[in-house]
Design an enzyme around this catalytic site. Structure first.
Site, PDB file in Angstrom:
ATOM      1  N   LYS A  96       6.296  43.110  51.916  1.00  0.00           N
ATOM      2  CA  LYS A  96       5.433  44.060  52.628  1.00  0.00           C
ATOM      3  C   LYS A  96       6.084  44.489  53.944  1.00  0.00           C
ATOM      4  O   LYS A  96       6.645  43.645  54.662  1.00  0.00           O
ATOM      5  CB  LYS A  96       4.078  43.398  52.888  1.00  0.00           C
ATOM      6  CG  LYS A  96       3.024  44.295  53.506  1.00  0.00           C
ATOM      7  CD  LYS A  96       1.685  43.549  53.595  1.00  0.00           C
ATOM      8  CE  LYS A  96       0.587  44.400  54.189  1.00  0.00           C
ATOM      9  NZ  LYS A  96      -0.712  43.683  54.206  1.00  0.00           N
ATOM     10  N   SER A 111      -4.418  46.011  52.146  1.00  0.00           N
ATOM     11  CA  SER A 111      -3.315  46.756  52.701  1.00  0.00           C
ATOM     12  C   SER A 111      -1.968  46.475  52.015  1.00  0.00           C
ATOM     13  O   SER A 111      -1.015  47.231  52.218  1.00  0.00           O
ATOM     14  CB  SER A 111      -3.176  46.424  54.200  1.00  0.00           C
ATOM     15  OG  SER A 111      -2.930  45.032  54.383  1.00  0.00           O
ATOM     16  N   SER A 135      -6.472  41.574  51.939  1.00  0.00           N
ATOM     17  CA  SER A 135      -5.381  42.540  51.721  1.00  0.00           C
ATOM     18  C   SER A 135      -4.339  42.108  50.695  1.00  0.00           C
ATOM     19  O   SER A 135      -3.488  42.919  50.322  1.00  0.00           O
ATOM     20  CB  SER A 135      -4.682  42.859  53.042  1.00  0.00           C
ATOM     21  OG  SER A 135      -5.496  43.685  53.826  1.00  0.00           O
TER      22      SER A 135
END
Lengths: 75, 473
Positions: free
Chosen positions: B85, B157, B181
């Protein structure tokens, strides 16, 4: 509904030196009012007299064993 | 040459690839090439990656191939690709946080967990898309649809990690989870993702959203792969004052122990209650999954978590107050470079009072007591991950529903929790099941999830991508 005064929001943001458009200030005010109202609604029933957790640690770990900076390890 | 199509390689589990690397039936180069081929075909549509480390990944794959051939294998993850990420620092590789304010930021060191994965021999394939600072919009690098319906949102996210895994653009991935997330996009995309116990994985080198709620964890298509990756990234870190000293368990040793004899707590309140905004198909799939686990020998026990439906304001106050604390100076000087959603949410955090922060912390304490009490009586808690399947991208733009409905509780408490696929809606959208356990008992989650995945095939299904996909099935 908790009343969040728009002038208070403007002043607080000014105090913080945060510059936003009037539209954004209005959106933030509405979101604050919603969250603050939800928080007030659970206060009397649930949280009176409860010691808050400020320094979150892994659950189930005795306080003495909770992680944190160990000065010995930093030496 | 590999005796499998490149699509099969792109969708192969890390565990199966590792076995084939060990017998030299397959090279890491074949796998990286297969993944790059799919990234070339689909990343424009899925926006899973912000940065693809094409040359370095191929070079590392060649090195891994020769190391393994020379008997210098570092372990089961040697030569396995991982996608990280884009809020996690990667040495020499741009790390944007999906923010204009970090658009050209190239860290000089790896986040601790990234360093550990590299030390285990993993290959950094690229940096995956995320909402801005894990709480805002996807305004710079493209919207991430779920590969199951390109008109619907992947969830966030850890958006690119999830939709990339579902589309076969990565083998394993790293996400972060402050209110859900990792688990929410896992649910929307039909993959498997774990939020470990607070303190289990170092957060050094991860852009902070909320210091008391942020977690870093593995994402994959199977629980076994998540177990492999967590084993390599977990452990105490002197650079993270909140990391825990508990020894890291062997997450693979109990993986095949099954669920017979385990007691699973089923919280009927909130999580299984029909309500506005809760899709009946989600509840039906979660009920069916619970019955499947019972059929496999688990004992089901109703449990009581009365605070479950009252956690939203506490979570919002804590996260956004802490986010403002982290971003205050940047918001003052470069606030106009933030996307509107991140800016509004973080600035709102400046306007909660100390009394409200205290009350939110009290709610957290009560909730921790509730979860601890329940987990004294059961081995695991099982719930739906989300109240709904993936919703249209237009809804995400207009103002999304509360996706943290089922997940934020375990951010507040710090207990480990995983999402894994447990079915599909009549429209073909994946549904996630959440499994939580005692602090530092990730092994229990892996055991239950692996048993479920041995008995079901939800996690093996693949979305049908547009015709350009040579591997469409």
């Amino acid at each position: 509904m908790v009343d969040v005064n728009l002038d208070w929001v403007r002043q607080e943001l000014k105090n913080q030196d945060i510059r936003l458009s009037e539209e954004e200030i209005g959106i933030i005010r509405d979101q604050l009012a919603k969250t603050k109202t939800e928080l007030v609604q659970i206060r009397p029933v649930h949280t009176e007299g409860v010691e808050p957790v400020y320094r979150l640690s892994p659950p189930g770990v005795p306080t003495a064993d909770r992680p944190g900076r160990d000065t010995q390890d930093e030496k | 040459m590999p005796n499998a199509s490149s699509t099969d390689l792109a969708y192969a589990s890390a565990a199966s690839l590792s076995r084939r690397f060990a017998t030299r039936d397959l090279s890491p180069v074949d796998v990286v090439e297969a993944l790059l081929e799919r990234i070339d075909a689909h990343n424009d549509t899925l926006c899973a990656y912000i940065t693809v480390c094409r040359e370095s990944a191929l070079a590392e794959a060649k090195q891994a191939e020769s190391d393994i051939a020379a008997g210098r294998a570092k372990g089961p993850l040697h030569g396995i690709p991982v996608s990280v990420k884009d809020i996690c620092w990667t040495e020499g590789v741009r790390t944007t946080g999906h923010s204009m304010t970090f658009f050209d930021f190239v860290p000089k060191e790896d986040a601790t967990h990234v360093r550990r994965l590299k030390d285990a021999g993993m290959i950094l394939l690229g940096k995956t898309n995320t909402t801005e600072f894990a709480c805002g919009d996807l305004h710079l690098f493209g919207m991430t649809p779920t590969p199951w319906d390109l008109t619907r949102y992947s969830g966030g996210s850890s958006a690119g990690s999830a939709n990339g895994l579902a589309a076969g653009l990565c083998t394993t991935a790293i996400g972060t989870d402050t209110g859900g997330s990792i688990r929410c996009p896992s649910g929307f995309c039909g993959i498997t993702g774990l939020k470990p116990t607070f303190g289990r994985v170092s957060r050094h080198g991860v852009m902070v959203l909320s210091w008391s709620m942020d977690h870093v964890g593995p994402m994959a298509r199977t629980a076994e792969d998540c177990a492999l990756v967590l084993g390599a990234m977990a452990g105490w870190d002197a650079k993270d004052g909140t990391s825990a000293r508990q020894p890291v368990a062997d997450y693979l040793s109990g993986l095949n122990n099954g669920v017979s004899g385990l007691t699973l707590g089923i919280p009927r309140q909130h999580y299984f209650e029909p309500a506005e905004g809760v899709d009946p198909e989600v509840l039906a799939a979660a009920e069916a999954a619970v019955k499947q686990l019972e059929k496999m020998g688990a004992r089901l026990q109703p449990v009581d978590l009365p605070m479950a439906g009252k956690l939203s304001p506490a979570g919002n106050v804590l996260i956004m107050t802490e986010a403002f604390g982290q971003h205050a100076e940047r918001l003052r000087t470069r606030g106009d470079e933030y996307g509107p959603r991140a800016r509004r949410r973080m600035v709102g955090g400046a306007l909660y009072t100390s009394a409200e922060y205290q009350q939110a912390s009290q709610v957290r304490e009560l909730w921790i007591r509730d979860v601890e009490r329940v987990l004294q009586a059961v081995d695991s808690i099982v719930t739906p991950t989300l109240p709904m399947p993936a919703f249209p991208i237009s809804v995400q733009h207009a103002g999304p529903p509360d996706t943290s409905w089922g997940t934020r509780g375990f951010n507040l408490s710090g207990h480990p929790a995983m999402s894994l696929p447990c079915g599909f809606t009549s429209q073909g959208l994946p549904i996630g099941l959440q499994i939580a356990a005692k602090a530092f008992d990730e092994a229990m989650i892996f055991r239950v999830a692996h048993a479920y995945q041995q008995a079901t095939d939800w996690h093996t299904r693949r979305p049908s991508l547009p015709a350009a996909d040579p591997a469409r099935n």
